[in-house]
Write a protein that holds these residues in place. Structure first.
Motif, PDB file in Angstrom:
ATOM      1  N   ILE A 156      45.830  21.740 -28.511  1.00 33.16           N
ATOM      2  CA  ILE A 156      46.432  21.302 -26.915  1.00 33.16           C
ATOM      3  C   ILE A 156      45.535  21.473 -25.908  1.00 33.16           C
ATOM      4  O   ILE A 156      45.151  22.465 -25.498  1.00 33.16           O
ATOM      5  CB  ILE A 156      47.586  22.349 -26.971  1.00 33.16           C
ATOM      6  N   GLY A 157      45.363  20.573 -25.165  1.00 32.19           N
ATOM      7  CA  GLY A 157      44.260  20.435 -23.872  1.00 32.19           C
ATOM      8  C   GLY A 157      45.541  20.793 -22.899  1.00 32.19           C
ATOM      9  O   GLY A 157      46.199  19.678 -22.513  1.00 32.19           O
ATOM     10  N   ALA A 158      45.596  21.938 -22.290  1.00 33.23           N
ATOM     11  CA  ALA A 158      46.476  21.979 -20.964  1.00 33.23           C
ATOM     12  C   ALA A 158      45.705  22.788 -19.990  1.00 33.23           C
ATOM     13  O   ALA A 158      44.858  23.577 -19.945  1.00 33.23           O
ATOM     14  CB  ALA A 158      47.596  22.798 -21.387  1.00 33.23           C
ATOM     15  N   GLU A 159      46.258  22.454 -18.616  1.00 33.47           N
ATOM     16  CA  GLU A 159      45.356  22.785 -17.562  1.00 33.47           C
ATOM     17  C   GLU A 159      46.447  24.062 -16.769  1.00 33.47           C
ATOM     18  O   GLU A 159      45.861  24.706 -15.845  1.00 33.47           O
ATOM     19  CB  GLU A 159      45.280  22.029 -16.554  1.00 33.47           C
ATOM     20  N   ASP A 160      47.454  24.435 -17.043  1.00 32.81           N
ATOM     21  CA  ASP A 160      48.200  25.531 -16.702  1.00 32.81           C
ATOM     22  C   ASP A 160      48.954  26.057 -17.730  1.00 32.81           C
ATOM     23  O   ASP A 160      49.363  25.572 -18.729  1.00 32.81           O
ATOM     24  CB  ASP A 160      49.096  24.796 -15.543  1.00 32.81           C
ATOM     25  N   GLU A 161      49.549  27.393 -17.349  1.00 28.94           N
ATOM     26  CA  GLU A 161      50.241  28.377 -18.217  1.00 28.94           C
ATOM     27  C   GLU A 161      51.681  27.816 -18.640  1.00 28.94           C
ATOM     28  O   GLU A 161      51.976  27.802 -19.955  1.00 28.94           O
ATOM     29  CB  GLU A 161      50.378  29.846 -17.646  1.00 28.94           C
ATOM     30  N   TRP A 162      52.243  26.947 -17.758  1.00 31.23           N
ATOM     31  CA  TRP A 162      53.851  26.597 -18.040  1.00 31.23           C
ATOM     32  C   TRP A 162      53.546  25.536 -18.961  1.00 31.23           C
ATOM     33  O   TRP A 162      54.268  25.437 -20.044  1.00 31.23           O
ATOM     34  CB  TRP A 162      54.408  26.037 -16.671  1.00 31.23           C
ATOM     35  N   ALA A 163      52.465  24.564 -18.802  1.00 32.92           N
ATOM     36  CA  ALA A 163      52.470  23.811 -20.079  1.00 32.92           C
ATOM     37  C   ALA A 163      52.289  24.242 -21.268  1.00 32.92           C
ATOM     38  O   ALA A 163      52.614  23.749 -22.352  1.00 32.92           O
ATOM     39  CB  ALA A 163      51.378  22.556 -19.518  1.00 32.92           C
ATOM     40  N   ARG A 164      51.322  25.415 -21.441  1.00 34.11           N
ATOM     41  CA  ARG A 164      51.054  25.795 -22.714  1.00 34.11           C
ATOM     42  C   ARG A 164      52.294  26.554 -23.371  1.00 34.11           C
ATOM     43  O   ARG A 164      52.424  26.384 -24.503  1.00 34.11           O
ATOM     44  CB  ARG A 164      49.892  27.029 -22.437  1.00 34.11           C
TER      45      ARG A 164
END
Length: 434
Positions: free
Chosen positions: A170-178
């Motif tokens: 999972i490539g995510a740039e913020d904690e909410w998306a994670r």
């Protein structure tokens, strides 16, 4: 959790059905109204073992549905997956992102509630940045994030791969998306499937790097098979000997006619284009693509050599057409180049495949499609095993010998025991074995 899967082809349908089986509420979207109507009737657009049953059970449970209307489906969805095709673009081999960006634009125009937009399609590095720009520039006021979540599904074993993965990237740039993506895959925590969180660009590259590496292993062992034939070695012993090394591993070390399918050919080309765009050559992958392309047609020449160097007027039976067993996928299948080489040499080709003939027929218009294995070999001067379907592993060699006109067997997958084949009276040729 409500999930929308945009694209109801191989990746989208398998992923959507599996996520529904985890208990999520999933809507699979496709612009092809005919495909959606067939799915409503329980007719699968692809052959994948267990998929029809998985889809039917989740439709019956009310967790899986199908639609052509993306605008209404995304209302209230917490995750919107983009799983449309990214075929090789004509001319330069780069991934064609037309469908990905079209979905991003439609999502942007209709997004009203917070959602994570997930690129499941195989896309070049930087695609997520562009998807994010498209949505942001639309002026949407709601919270959103763009995440990369590449698929690692093997055709023929896709359901097991999704439910029991080696890893989830999972490539995510913020904690909410994670946190949203963690909830999507929470059912897999019980299996302790490792989740690797990375940057979005790293995630996009992981998919291409993985497929290029596997393609390299296949191509390497194929070249070792050629060398074995010259020096009198046995490639199966060589593969076993190096595969027992934990640093190498035994998977993808099976010599054959070259790789094909929906992933390796287009993904290696797309990686080459990305490397060229960034002025960072990947010479090993360049060699892999070249060697694999050459190998497929070379397998046609191998069959001709087994016939004494002359195939003109000969009837050749091919067992298997798809690029691998347990799929009906003909994309870049080695059989296509093999048939072309044989027909160029003046041979008459007849073929049988358990699942792929309907798709193969328009691609191979001058090939006679047989009704079964023994129908295909009847009157043949040579029999060629191209795809290692289980249905071919136990064929009655004595019966084949009685039906065929010539007793020449070319085994491009090293399925048969050489001693048994020769004991049945055949001239036998395999790949990388004495």
């Amino acid at each position: 959790m409500k999930i929308v899967m945009v694209g109801s082809g191989y990746v989208g349908l398998v992923s959507g059905a599996c996520l529904a089986d985890f208990g999520h509420d999933v809507v699979c979207i496709d612009k092809d109204a005919g495909k959606i109507e067939r799915l409503h009737q329980g007719i699968m657009p692809i052959y994948e073992p267990g998929l029809a049953e998985l889809v039917a059970s989740n439709v019956k449970a009310g967790r899986l549905s199908f639609s052509t209307d993306l605008s209404s489906a995304i209302d209230g969805a917490q995750a919107i997956f983009i799983a449309v095709g990214t075929p090789s673009r004509r001319g330069d081999g780069h991934a064609d992102l037309t469908y990905v960006y079209a979905v991003a634009q439609e999502v942007a125009e209709n997004l009203k509630t917070p959602a994570v937009v997930v690129t499941k399609s195989t896309v070049p590095v930087g695609t997520g940045d562009e998807v994010e720009r498209i949505i942001r520039d639309s002026g949407t006021a709601t919270q959103f994030a763009v995440v990369s979540n590449p698929e690692f599904l093997r055709e023929g074993a896709a359901i097991g791969d999704f439910k029991r993965p080696d890893r989830i990237v999972i490539g995510a740039e913020d904690e909410w998306a994670r946190s949203v993506m963690s909830e999507v895959y929470r059912p897999l925590f019980l299996n302790k499937a490792p989740i690797l969180f990375t940057s979005r660009r790293s995630s996009e590259l992981i998919k291409y790097a993985a497929n290029a590496f596997l393609a390299t292993k296949i191509t390497f062992i194929n070249e070792m098979a050629d060398l074995c034939e010259k020096v009198g070695g046995d490639v199966q012993d060589v593969a076993r000997g190096i595969g027992l090394d934990g640093r190498i591993g035994s998977k993808f070390l099976h010599a054959g006619p070259g790789y094909g399918g929906s992933c390796f050919p287009k993904d290696t080309l797309a990686l080459l284009k990305t490397a060229e765009d960034y002025n960072s050559p990947v010479r090993i992958v360049e060699a892999v693509v070249h060697v694999n392309d050459s190998r497929k047609r070379a397998m046609g020449r191998k069959v001709i050599e087994a016939l004494g160097g002359d195939a003109r007027g000969k009837r050749i039976a091919l067992l298997g057409l798809t690029f691998k067993p347990n799929t009906d996928d003909m994309r870049d299948a080695p059989s296509i180049a093999i048939v072309q080489a044989l027909q160029d040499a003046g041979a008459d080709v007849v073929a049988y495949d358990p699942e792929g003939m309907e798709i193969a027929a328009p691609m191979l218009p001058n090939v006679t499609m047989a009704k079964g294995t023994y129908d295909a070999v009847a009157g043949a001067d040579a029999v060629v095993l191209v795809t290692e379907w289980d249905a071919f592993r136990g064929i009655d060699l004595d019966r084949v010998g009685q039906l065929a006109r010539g007793k020449v067997l070319v085994d491009l997958r090293n399925v048969f025991n050489p001693a048994e084949v020769r004991a049945a009276g055949f001239t036998y040729s395999s790949v990388g074995r004495p």
